[in-house]
Design an enzyme around this catalytic site. Sequence first.
Site, mmCIF file in Angstrom:
data_model
loop_
_atom_site.group_PDB
_atom_site.id
_atom_site.type_symbol
_atom_site.label_atom_id
_atom_site.label_comp_id
_atom_site.label_asym_id
_atom_site.label_seq_id
_atom_site.Cartn_x
_atom_site.Cartn_y
_atom_site.Cartn_z
ATOM 1 N N THR A 88 1.075 -1.106 -0.069
ATOM 2 C CA THR A 88 -0.083 0.098 -0.108
ATOM 3 C C THR A 88 0.888 1.420 0.107
ATOM 4 O OG1 THR A 88 -1.716 -0.856 0.868
ATOM 5 C CG2 THR A 88 -1.833 1.234 1.366
ATOM 6 N N HIS A 104 -7.881 4.608 -1.818
ATOM 7 C CA HIS A 104 -7.925 3.952 -0.520
ATOM 8 C C HIS A 104 -9.518 4.162 -0.101
ATOM 9 C CE1 HIS A 104 -5.036 2.819 2.733
ATOM 10 N NE2 HIS A 104 -6.350 2.520 3.203
ATOM 11 N N ARG A 152 -10.396 7.287 1.789
ATOM 12 C CA ARG A 152 -9.706 7.413 3.211
ATOM 13 C C ARG A 152 -8.479 7.928 3.589
ATOM 14 N NH1 ARG A 152 -13.216 3.516 5.938
ATOM 15 N NH2 ARG A 152 -11.595 2.682 7.400
ATOM 16 N N GLY A 174 -12.640 1.116 -5.552
ATOM 17 C CA GLY A 174 -13.101 2.183 -5.276
ATOM 18 C C GLY A 174 -14.414 2.593 -6.003
HETATM 19 C C1 LIG Z 1 -12.656 -0.288 6.591
HETATM 20 C C2 LIG Z 1 -11.811 -0.337 5.673
HETATM 21 C C3 LIG Z 1 -10.312 -0.639 6.023
HETATM 22 C C4 LIG Z 1 -9.321 -0.646 5.006
HETATM 23 N N1 LIG Z 1 -8.036 -1.051 5.435
HETATM 24 C C5 LIG Z 1 -7.019 -0.996 4.442
HETATM 25 C C6 LIG Z 1 -5.879 -1.526 4.583
HETATM 26 O O1 LIG Z 1 -5.811 -2.058 5.756
HETATM 27 N N2 LIG Z 1 -5.107 -1.498 3.679
HETATM 28 C C7 LIG Z 1 -5.251 -1.229 2.338
HETATM 29 O O2 LIG Z 1 -4.435 -1.092 1.496
HETATM 30 N N3 LIG Z 1 -6.537 -0.555 2.183
HETATM 31 C C8 LIG Z 1 -7.466 -0.533 3.055
HETATM 32 N N4 LIG Z 1 -8.762 -0.253 2.629
HETATM 33 C C9 LIG Z 1 -8.947 0.433 1.071
HETATM 34 C C10 LIG Z 1 -9.387 -0.801 0.476
HETATM 35 O O3 LIG Z 1 -8.334 -1.625 0.078
HETATM 36 C C11 LIG Z 1 -9.977 -0.168 -1.050
HETATM 37 O O4 LIG Z 1 -8.912 0.407 -1.570
HETATM 38 C C12 LIG Z 1 -11.304 0.692 -0.783
HETATM 39 O O5 LIG Z 1 -12.139 0.171 0.318
HETATM 40 C C13 LIG Z 1 -11.926 0.455 -2.232
HETATM 41 O O6 LIG Z 1 -13.103 1.234 -2.167
HETATM 42 P P1 LIG Z 1 -14.731 0.510 -2.004
HETATM 43 O O7 LIG Z 1 -14.719 0.514 -0.469
HETATM 44 O O8 LIG Z 1 -15.491 1.732 -2.342
HETATM 45 O O9 LIG Z 1 -14.806 -0.637 -2.480
HETATM 46 C C14 LIG Z 1 -9.835 0.042 3.731
HETATM 47 C C15 LIG Z 1 -11.091 0.458 3.358
HETATM 48 C C16 LIG Z 1 -11.905 0.172 4.205
HETATM 49 C C17 LIG Z 1 -13.336 0.643 3.943
#
Ligand SMILES: Cc1cc2nc3c(=O)[nH]c(=O)nc-3n(C[C@H](O)[C@H](O)[C@H](O)COP(=O)(O)O)c2cc1C
Length: 357
Positions: A162, A251, A254, A283
């Site tokens: 990441t 992300h 986020r 995403g």
């Molecule tokens: C609750 C939550 C925790 C996440 N934790 C990580 C993580 O630990 N590592 C990471 O690379 N991405 C993390 N992500 C991002 C996801 O891998 C991804 O990029 C994103 O959720 C995709 O969008 P979507 O939720 O609209 O499908 C997280 C997303 C959410 C919603």
Amino acid sequence: MTSSDPESLVDLLLRYERTAAEVLPSAAYDFIAEGAGEEISSREAVAAWRAYRLRPHVLRDVSHVDTSTSVLGVRLSAPVLIAPTAFHVMSNAQGEVETARGVRAAASLMVVPTLSSMPLEAVAAALSGPWWLQVYCTRERELTRRLVADAARLGASAVVLTGDTPLVARKRRVIFPPVTADQYLTNFRRYLARDAEYAFATSVDPSIGVEIVTWLREESGLPVVVKGILRGDDAKACIEAGAEGLIVSNHGGRQLDRALPTAAALADVVDAVGDSCEVLVDGGIRSGIDVLIALALGARAVLLGRPVQWALAAEGASGVERVLRTIRDEFFQAMALAGASSTSQIDRSLLSAAFKP
Ligand SMILES: Cc1cc2nc3c(=O)[nH]c(=O)nc-3n(C[C@H](O)[C@H](O)[C@H](O)COP(=O)(O)O)c2cc1C
């Protein structure tokens, strides 16, 4: 090949998210749903895919539609993977093990997060097929070194670095995930001195550059995929450092709020790298038509984040399986109606240049 489930993915996910809002403590629901800052990027993601319009072919033989593809050599029945999202135990007591059961039933591929609330051994056993490990690179490099070595030993077939998290962005709703210290440290505890304080947010190394890709590749002996790419120049730099795959991602909105929607960033990245590596995207993917559009823009496959946690909260493994089957069915239908009988026939000519996010 299509099943006859009449509920669209959009409706299924609305229902699962509503159930999650009812059954989960509000801190868990909000932690999953939230974005960084004013949540502009997290809100925009879904709408950005919906801005595209299609130019379907007609009178093409679609009596056999093959939705299958491969990602880094792993054969999949549809180009849909599970994005790494931390702490599935927030949504289900069996956490990532329960997710893994659903993924296995639907024969998909799970990117298991470093912040898995279940031990990698248990998740790998429940998957019993190919999986990838997502990593953040820690300041204490030995932790990351041991984690990727263990993952390789347990059968991980790629490492997903990441790249968009030199620090954890501030959120307005929930700052700390609602999990216990034990759940937080599940996959680190074994590497730490007894009772060591370990604050994840400050453990990520903000000084790393693209050379870390080369290091991870050497340490793990596995292909490296870099997640969080939104620009062609970064994409090229990662490939020069040895990356074999890229994930276009912000992300889930986020990290940097107001980062470009991935639906708008994907084409630049694909154009910059050409055939030199596989490009995936996540995403706001919420329908089979979104998958068709992502592939038309040049993605090899897509990943689902929040939909998996909602499904897990609502129906456990069978919910995860249902999401994966429903999106595959919708993708099948979208391909047939666009005149594509295999994923290799999906190209940018399917998209109207007049409609873009
Ligand atoms: C609750 C939550 C925790 C996440 N934790 C990580 C993580 O630990 N590592 C990471 O690379 N991405 C993390 N992500 C991002 C996801 O891998 C991804 O990029 C994103 O959720 C995709 O969008 P979507 O939720 O609209 O499908 C997280 C997303 C959410 C919603």
